[in-house]
Design a protein around this motif. Structure first.
Motif, PDB file in Angstrom:
ATOM      1  N   GLU A  88       0.802  -1.225   0.000  1.00  0.00           N
ATOM      2  CA  GLU A  88       0.000   0.000   0.000  1.00  0.00           C
ATOM      3  C   GLU A  88       0.834   1.274   0.000  1.00  0.00           C
ATOM      4  OE1 GLU A  88      -0.319  -2.614   2.005  1.00  0.00           O
ATOM      5  OE2 GLU A  88      -0.679  -2.019   4.083  1.00  0.00           O
ATOM      6  N   ASP A  89       2.155   1.151   0.086  1.00  0.00           N
ATOM      7  CA  ASP A  89       3.019   2.319  -0.054  1.00  0.00           C
ATOM      8  C   ASP A  89       3.276   2.662  -1.519  1.00  0.00           C
ATOM      9  OD1 ASP A  89       4.902   1.064   2.719  1.00  0.00           O
ATOM     10  OD2 ASP A  89       3.476   2.728   2.742  1.00  0.00           O
ATOM     11  N   THR A  90       2.805   1.823  -2.411  1.00  0.00           N
ATOM     12  CA  THR A  90       2.991   2.063  -3.835  1.00  0.00           C
ATOM     13  C   THR A  90       2.309   3.361  -4.244  1.00  0.00           C
ATOM     14  OG1 THR A  90       3.162  -0.290  -4.355  1.00  0.00           O
ATOM     15  CG2 THR A  90       2.489   1.182  -6.139  1.00  0.00           C
ATOM     16  N   ALA A  91       3.069   4.263  -4.848  1.00  0.00           N
ATOM     17  CA  ALA A  91       2.555   5.575  -5.225  1.00  0.00           C
ATOM     18  C   ALA A  91       3.674   6.357  -5.906  1.00  0.00           C
ATOM     19  CB  ALA A  91       2.065   6.345  -3.995  1.00  0.00           C
ATOM     20  N   VAL A  92       3.293   7.484  -6.475  1.00  0.00           N
ATOM     21  CA  VAL A  92       4.283   8.465  -6.889  1.00  0.00           C
ATOM     22  C   VAL A  92       4.550   9.362  -5.693  1.00  0.00           C
ATOM     23  CG1 VAL A  92       4.836  10.361  -8.441  1.00  0.00           C
ATOM     24  CG2 VAL A  92       3.518   8.390  -9.277  1.00  0.00           C
ATOM     25  N   TYR A  93       5.810   9.517  -5.354  1.00  0.00           N
ATOM     26  CA  TYR A  93       6.211  10.320  -4.197  1.00  0.00           C
ATOM     27  C   TYR A  93       6.728  11.670  -4.682  1.00  0.00           C
ATOM     28  CZ  TYR A  93       5.557   6.467  -0.996  1.00  0.00           C
ATOM     29  OH  TYR A  93       4.986   5.472  -0.225  1.00  0.00           O
ATOM     30  N   TYR A  94       6.224  12.717  -4.035  1.00  0.00           N
ATOM     31  CA  TYR A  94       6.571  14.081  -4.415  1.00  0.00           C
ATOM     32  C   TYR A  94       7.258  14.803  -3.267  1.00  0.00           C
ATOM     33  CZ  TYR A  94       3.195  13.382  -8.195  1.00  0.00           C
ATOM     34  OH  TYR A  94       2.516  12.918  -9.291  1.00  0.00           O
ATOM     35  N   CYS A  95       8.222  15.593  -3.631  1.00  0.00           N
ATOM     36  CA  CYS A  95       8.879  16.490  -2.698  1.00  0.00           C
ATOM     37  C   CYS A  95       8.222  17.865  -2.841  1.00  0.00           C
ATOM     38  CB  CYS A  95      10.356  16.560  -3.058  1.00  0.00           C
ATOM     39  SG  CYS A  95      11.333  17.748  -2.164  1.00  0.00           S
TER      40      CYS A  95
END
Length: 124
Positions: A88-95
Motif C-alpha cells: 500500500e506504499d505504492t505511489a508516486v512520491y513528491y517532494c
C-alpha cells in the motif's frame, strides 16, 4: 525553485528505499520540506515533513515507525528513508517546499513548490 526527486523504484514488500530531493534556488535552509504521495485514483496525501532546522518533524500515521525524514541544508537536500515497505506504499512520491510557515503542515495546498515525483512500487 526546482525540486527533482530521486530514488524511487521497484522493491519487494519488507524492503527499503531512500528518496532524495535536491532543491535548487533561493533559501532552501529556511523552507519547510515535505514528502507527499499519490496512488492511482487517490488524492495526494501527506507522508512526512521537516522544519527548516531539522529538529521538528511530522509523520502521517501510515509512516510512523517505518519512514524517517531528514535534511542536509549544506547540500540543499531532503531525504525520506522508507523501511518495511508495504504494497500500500505504492505511489508516486513528491517532494514539496513550504516557504511561509513556521510549523510543518499536512495539506498539499499549503505547499508552494512541487517536484515532478518519483515512482515507488512495492510488490507483494
Amino acid at each position: 525553485v526546482q525540486l527533482p526527486a530521486f530514488g524511487g523504484g521497484l522493491v519487494q514488500a519488507g524492503g527499503s528505499l531512500r528518496l532524495s530531493c535536491a532543491a535548487s534556488g533561493r533559501i532552501f535552509s529556511r523552507y519547510i520540506m515535505g514528502w507527499f504521495r499519490q496512488a492511482p485514483g487517490k488524492d495526494r496525501e501527506f507522508v512526512a515533513g521537516i522544519r527548516w532546522n531539522g529538529y521538528s518533524t511530522r509523520y502521517a500515521d501510515s509512516a510512523k515507525g517505518r519512514f524517517t525524514i531528514s535534511r542536509d541544508n549544506a547540500k540543499n537536500t531532503v531525504y525520506l528513508q522508507m523501511n518495511s515497505l508495504k504494497f500500500e506504499d505504492t505511489a508516486v512520491y513528491y517532494c514539496a517546499a513550504e516557504t511561509d510557515r513556521s510549523i510543518v503542515t499536512t495539506a498539499p495546498y499549503e505547499y508552494d513548490y512541487w517536484g515532478q515525483g518519483t515512482q515507488v512500487t512495492v510488490s507483494s
